[in-house]
Design a protein around this motif. Structure first.
Motif, short mmCIF file in Angstrom:
data_model
loop_
_atom_site.label_atom_id
_atom_site.label_comp_id
_atom_site.label_asym_id
_atom_site.label_seq_id
_atom_site.Cartn_x
_atom_site.Cartn_y
_atom_site.Cartn_z
N PHE A 1 0.83 -1.21 0.00
CA PHE A 1 0.00 0.00 0.00
C PHE A 1 0.86 1.26 0.00
N ILE A 2 1.99 1.22 0.71
CA ILE A 2 2.92 2.35 0.70
C ILE A 2 3.42 2.61 -0.72
N ALA A 3 3.70 1.53 -1.46
CA ALA A 3 4.15 1.68 -2.85
C ALA A 3 3.05 2.31 -3.70
N LYS A 4 1.81 1.91 -3.47
CA LYS A 4 0.69 2.51 -4.21
C LYS A 4 0.60 4.00 -3.94
N LEU A 5 0.68 4.38 -2.69
CA LEU A 5 0.60 5.79 -2.34
C LEU A 5 1.71 6.59 -3.01
N ALA A 6 2.92 6.05 -2.97
CA ALA A 6 4.08 6.77 -3.50
C ALA A 6 3.96 7.01 -5.00
N HIS A 7 3.29 6.09 -5.70
CA HIS A 7 3.25 6.17 -7.16
C HIS A 7 1.87 6.51 -7.70
N GLY A 8 0.96 6.88 -6.81
CA GLY A 8 -0.35 7.34 -7.26
C GLY A 8 -1.22 6.26 -7.86
N ILE A 9 -1.03 5.02 -7.45
CA ILE A 9 -1.86 3.92 -7.96
C ILE A 9 -3.18 3.90 -7.20
N ALA A 10 -4.27 3.77 -7.93
CA ALA A 10 -5.61 3.77 -7.32
C ALA A 10 -6.40 2.61 -7.90
N ASP A 11 -6.24 1.41 -7.33
CA ASP A 11 -6.88 0.23 -7.90
C ASP A 11 -7.87 -0.43 -6.94
N MET B 1 -2.29 10.15 7.30
CA MET B 1 -1.30 9.57 8.19
C MET B 1 -1.24 8.07 7.92
N ILE B 2 -0.05 7.48 8.04
CA ILE B 2 0.06 6.04 7.86
C ILE B 2 0.90 5.45 8.99
N ALA B 3 0.59 4.21 9.35
CA ALA B 3 1.34 3.48 10.37
C ALA B 3 1.89 2.21 9.72
N PRO B 4 3.12 2.24 9.22
CA PRO B 4 3.67 1.09 8.51
C PRO B 4 3.76 -0.14 9.41
N ALA B 5 3.60 -1.31 8.79
CA ALA B 5 3.76 -2.58 9.50
C ALA B 5 4.15 -3.63 8.48
N THR C 1 11.30 0.17 -0.48
CA THR C 1 10.38 0.68 0.55
C THR C 1 10.88 2.01 1.09
N GLN C 2 12.16 2.13 1.32
CA GLN C 2 12.71 3.38 1.86
C GLN C 2 12.59 4.52 0.84
N ARG C 3 12.74 4.20 -0.44
CA ARG C 3 12.54 5.23 -1.47
C ARG C 3 11.08 5.69 -1.47
N ASN C 4 10.17 4.75 -1.36
CA ASN C 4 8.75 5.10 -1.34
C ASN C 4 8.40 5.95 -0.13
N LEU C 5 8.96 5.61 1.02
CA LEU C 5 8.70 6.39 2.24
C LEU C 5 9.25 7.80 2.11
#
Length: 404
Positions: free
Chosen positions: A103-113, A128-132, A143-147
């Motif tokens: 989901f973090i990757a989706k947010l970072a790249h504007g994916i809406a599926d 706000m997001i709480a990664p797990a 993941t770190q690039r996306n964050l």
């Protein structure tokens, strides 16, 4: 944070939260968060991904919140309204917990599926997001690039924590506890109006002092700290003007952005804004010197030494702080030795109520920082953390000087 404290913090205002739940074993903990918020007179709407429904049922959250749970982008709606638009319009903040690596990757790249990713993209409220996730997934460069992209977009990242994970491994990636998530949401609301109706002028980035048409004197400042402070000030409700030297950063959604090149240009831009300013924060790494005479043509290379005569640049912060009726001035001191002594000496010399000290070698160009705030009350240490988080702490500290 005890449940009673959250009651006290939220009881007097009607607040609305959208809880987004993605697939992860930590989803069961979010039930406690939903319960805590609901008991605190907060209206809680819930959106779950299909994967989240494999870990905990929608009925659980419907029972805890008293509201229907949304799971599908194309769910039937008798009113004909668009769920992914309306849900984001009806809440004050979205909290995604747990936020999976996917989901973090989706947010970072504007994916809406699906519904949750679509409403996050279509939102007009803070996110706000709480990664797990597993520690290797957390540490993965992707993941770190996306964050890093999410931080630059102004999305608040809460956690993760270090501890035992569901897979049995130990490390970073464990979702923070529900009480900490509730505290993060409450702190967001409290900070939202910290500097309402205050005008803040912030300088950021390096300056560039031309030697000839193609060369110049500059420094390694990335502008990240100044831009983060501008973002935090916007979040606190301030009217923000950001005066920036040349950087590769995208400015946050400030009220006014002024791009400058040299120290003299920066001073002129700041002085234009100062008469109506409540707070001036000088974060920019302004060049101390410029060439006395800029060459109109490119200086040709020879086999001889080249001597440049340098003349001092104006001290922007001191100029503003020592003028008659100055705004509340905050300075930054980046030092390579004797940090506290040098920073305190600068604070006294420039008559600053607040000086922020940091080690230059650890701060310039990095995404995180350790800060020491120096004021009349002494030293306030902010342990190393992402620059946006530090910026929020700094803005909160500045706001204490304006309380009645």
């Amino acid at each position: 944070m005890h449940e009673s404290s959250s009651h006290h913090s939220l009881r007097n205002e009607e607040k609305r939260v959208l809880l987004g739940i993605t697939g992860g074993i930590a989803a069961y903990k979010v039930a406690e968060l939903a319960h805590t918020l609901s008991q605190s007179a907060v209206t809680v709407q819930t959106v779950m991904t299909r994967s989240a429904c494999q870990f905990i049922t929608p009925l659980t959250f419907q029972s805890l919140t008293g509201n229907p749970v949304h799971t599908e982008l194309w769910e039937s709606n008798a009113s004909g309204s668009m769920t992914h638009i309306n849900l984001s319009r009806e809440v004050d903040v979205i909290m995604v917990a747990p936020a999976s690596a996917d989901f973090i990757a989706k947010l970072a790249h504007g994916i809406a599926d699906d519904l949750l990713s679509t409403l996050c993209l279509a939102r007009n409220c803070p996110l706000m997001i709480a990664p797990a996730m597993n520690r290797q997934m957390w540490e993965n460069p992707a993941t770190q690039r996306n964050l890093a992209m999410l931080r630059s977009d102004g999305i608040r990242i809460v956690g993760p924590a270090n501890g035992i994970q569901a897979c049995g491994e130990v490390g970073m990636g464990r979702m923070v506890e529900p009480t900490e998530l509730a505290e993060a949401i409450i702190t967001f609301w409290q900070n939202k109006h910290l500097l309402i109706n205050k005008k803040i002028v912030i300088t950021a980035g390096p300056t560039f002092e031309a030697i000839d048409p193609v060369r110049g004197l500059t420094n390694k400042s990335s502008g990240k700290m100044g831009y983060a402070i501008a973002q935090a000030a916007v979040e606190a409700g301030a009217n923000v003007t950001l005066v920036s030297g040349p950087t590769d950063l995208t400015p946050p959604a400030v009220d006014k952005f002024v791009a400058v090149i040299s120290a003299n240009e920066m001073l002129t831009a700041v002085q234009y804004e100062i008469p109506s300013t409540d707070v001036f924060i000088g974060v920019a790494a302004v060049a101390d010197y410029r060439v006395a005479t800029m060459s109109a043509q490119k200086i040709k290379k020879t086999n001889h030494n080249l001597t440049l005569e340098l003349t001092p640049n104006p001290d922007i912060l001191m100029t503003i702080a020592t003028a008659s009726d100055p705004p509340f001035c905050v300075g930054f001191a980046a030092e390579t030795e004797n940090l506290l002594e040098n920073a305190q000496a600068k604070r006294i010399k420039k008559r600053l109520p607040l000086m922020v000290a940091n080690w230059a070698q650890n701060a310039i160009g990095s995404d995180d920082n350790e800060l020491i705030l120096l004021d009349d009350q002494g030293e306030h240490i902010l342990p190393r953390a992402p620059k946006l988080e530090q910026a929020r702490h700094l803005i909160q500290h500045i706001s204490t000087f304006f309380k009645p």
